[in-house]
Design a protein around this motif. Structure first.
Motif, PDB file in Angstrom:
ATOM      1  N   PHE A  71      -4.457   1.712   5.458  1.00  0.00           N
ATOM      2  CA  PHE A  71      -4.826   1.596   4.048  1.00  0.00           C
ATOM      3  C   PHE A  71      -5.784   2.715   3.660  1.00  0.00           C
ATOM      4  O   PHE A  71      -6.292   3.454   4.516  1.00  0.00           O
TER       5      PHE A  71
ATOM      6  N   LYS B 115      -2.946   2.820  -3.068  1.00  0.00           N
ATOM      7  CA  LYS B 115      -1.862   3.055  -2.135  1.00  0.00           C
ATOM      8  C   LYS B 115      -2.176   4.247  -1.231  1.00  0.00           C
ATOM      9  O   LYS B 115      -2.806   5.226  -1.669  1.00  0.00           O
TER      10      LYS B 115
ATOM     11  N   VAL C  96       0.822  -1.216   0.000  1.00  0.00           N
ATOM     12  CA  VAL C  96       0.000   0.000   0.000  1.00  0.00           C
ATOM     13  C   VAL C  96       0.854   1.264   0.000  1.00  0.00           C
ATOM     14  O   VAL C  96       0.342   2.357   0.251  1.00  0.00           O
TER      15      VAL C  96
ATOM     16  N   VAL D 131      -8.657  -4.487  -0.496  1.00  0.00           N
ATOM     17  CA  VAL D 131      -7.221  -4.196  -0.460  1.00  0.00           C
ATOM     18  C   VAL D 131      -6.450  -5.482  -0.225  1.00  0.00           C
ATOM     19  O   VAL D 131      -5.427  -5.751  -0.875  1.00  0.00           O
TER      20      VAL D 131
END
Length: 286
Positions: free
Chosen positions: A122, A128, A54, A271
Motif C-alpha cells: 500500500f 492507490k 489499492v 487504508v
C-alpha cells in the motif's frame, strides 16, 4: 557497467524498449501481482480485496500443492477475469513460478509486484499504489521495504482483517524488501527479493540505488504479516517454504516471532478503513 557488457546487452536493451512500446499501446493493467501459495484459502479473499482496492489490476497466482478450498475462494475472482490461476506442482517452486509468469505475461501489465499472500502492499500517502508508480517510469524496478509483523500475542487469529488484528512489528533495523518491476527489463531472478536487469537497477522511492540498510517507508510499504497468530505460525512451519527445500525450524521461528512485536505500527489502518470499512470489521467480529 563495463563497455563490453553494454555492447553484449545492447540487443536485449533494444528488445526491452520495443516491448515497452508495445505495452504502451495496449490496454493493460498498470500493476499486476505475482504470488505463489500453499494452503492459504482462509486468507486469499481478504488479500485479493485489499489489493484490488489499492490499484492492482490483475493477479497471477500459482497453486503450489494446496489441498484446501482455494478453488472455491478464487472462483468468483477468476470469473471476473481478475485472477489467472496456474497449478504449479513444483518443489521449491517460487522462483520458477516467477520466471514462468515473466516469460508468458511480460506484455500483460506495465508493472509486476512479486509478493506473498501474507504481505500487503500500500501507499501511506495515496489511495492507490498505482497513483505513485508513475514517479518511477525511468527505472526497471522500485524496491519496497517490508517490515515484519508478529502475532501481537494472539494465540488464535481474531475475527477481523489480518492487518487490523496484527499491529505490532519488528524495529526497522530488521526489515526485508520486495520488488515492483517492469518485467520486460528483468534479466535474472536469483532470489525472491531483488533482481537483475538488462539496464539500470532497482531504486528506492527517493530515486536512489536501492540499499537494504536504509529503509524508506514514505510512498510505498509492504507489511509482512510473518506469523499471523501463533497457531497460524505453527501451520506455516508445517507447510514448509516454496523458496527453499530446507524444512522450517520450529524453535527458530517462535524465537524470531518474539522480536516482531516490539513496536506499534497502525500505518495501514486508514487504508484498511477505506477498503473494508469499520462497520464491516465490526460485523465480522460479531
Amino acid at each position: 557497467m563495463s563497455g563490453l557488457k553494454q555492447v553484449l546487452r545492447a540487443p536485449w536493451v533494444w528488445r526491452a524498449r520495443a516491448r515497452d512500446r508495445i505495452v504502451a499501446q495496449r490496454d493493460v493493467p498498470t500493476l499486476a501481482v505475482v504470488a505463489i501459495f500453499r494452503e492459504e484459502a482462509p486468507f486469499l479473499d481478504e488479500w485479493l480485496r485489499f489489493h484490488e482496492a489499492v490499484g492492482v489490476g490483475h493477479f497471477y497466482l500459482y497453486n503450489n500443492f494446496s489441498t484446501d478450498h482455494f478453488r472455491d475462494v478464487l472462483a468468483p475472482w477468476i470469473a471476473r477475469g481478475l485472477v489467472t490461476l496456474t497449478d504449479w506442482p513444483v518443489e521449491v517452486g517460487q522462483l520458477p513460478a516467477y520466471r514462468h509468469c515473466i516469460k508468458h505475461h511480460m506484455l500483460d501489465a506495465k508493472w509486476m509486484a512479486f509478493i506473498d499472500i501474507d504481505e500487503f502492499l500500500f501507499s501511506p500517502v495515496a489511495d492507490k499504489v498505482t497513483d505513485v508508480l508513475g514517479r518511477f517510469d525511468g527505472a526497471p524496478a522500485v524496491g519496497v521495504f517490508s517490515p515484519y509483523f508478529g502475532s501481537a500475542g494472539h494465540e488464535q487469529r481474531p475475527p477481523v482483517p489480518i492487518s487490523r488484528a496484527f499491529t505490532k512489528r519488528s524495529p526497522l533495523s530488521k526489515i526485508s524488501a520486495k520488488t515492483i518491476a517492469n518485467p520486460r527489463w528483468i534479466r535474472a531472478i536469483r532470489n525472491v527479493h531483488l533482481y537483475k536487469y538488462w539496464q539500470g537497477e532497482t531504486i528506492d522511492t527517493m530515486g536512489r540505488p536501492f540499499q537494504g540498510d536504509r529503509p524508506v517507508l514514505d510512498l510505498l510499504r509492504l507489511n509482512h504479516y510473518w506469523s499471523r497468530s501463533l497457531s497460524d505460525l505453527q501451520t506455516k512451519i508445517q507447510r514448509g517454504d516454496a523458496s527453499t527445500p530446507v524444512p522450517r525450524d520450529s524453535d527458530w521461528h517462535f524465537a524470531a516471532e518474539k522480536d516482531m512485536n516490539a513496536e506499534d505500527d497502525a500505518s495501514i489502518l486508514p487504508v484498511l478503513d477505506r477498503v473494508f470499512g469499520k462497520a464491516e470489521d465490526a460485523a465480522k467480529a460479531g
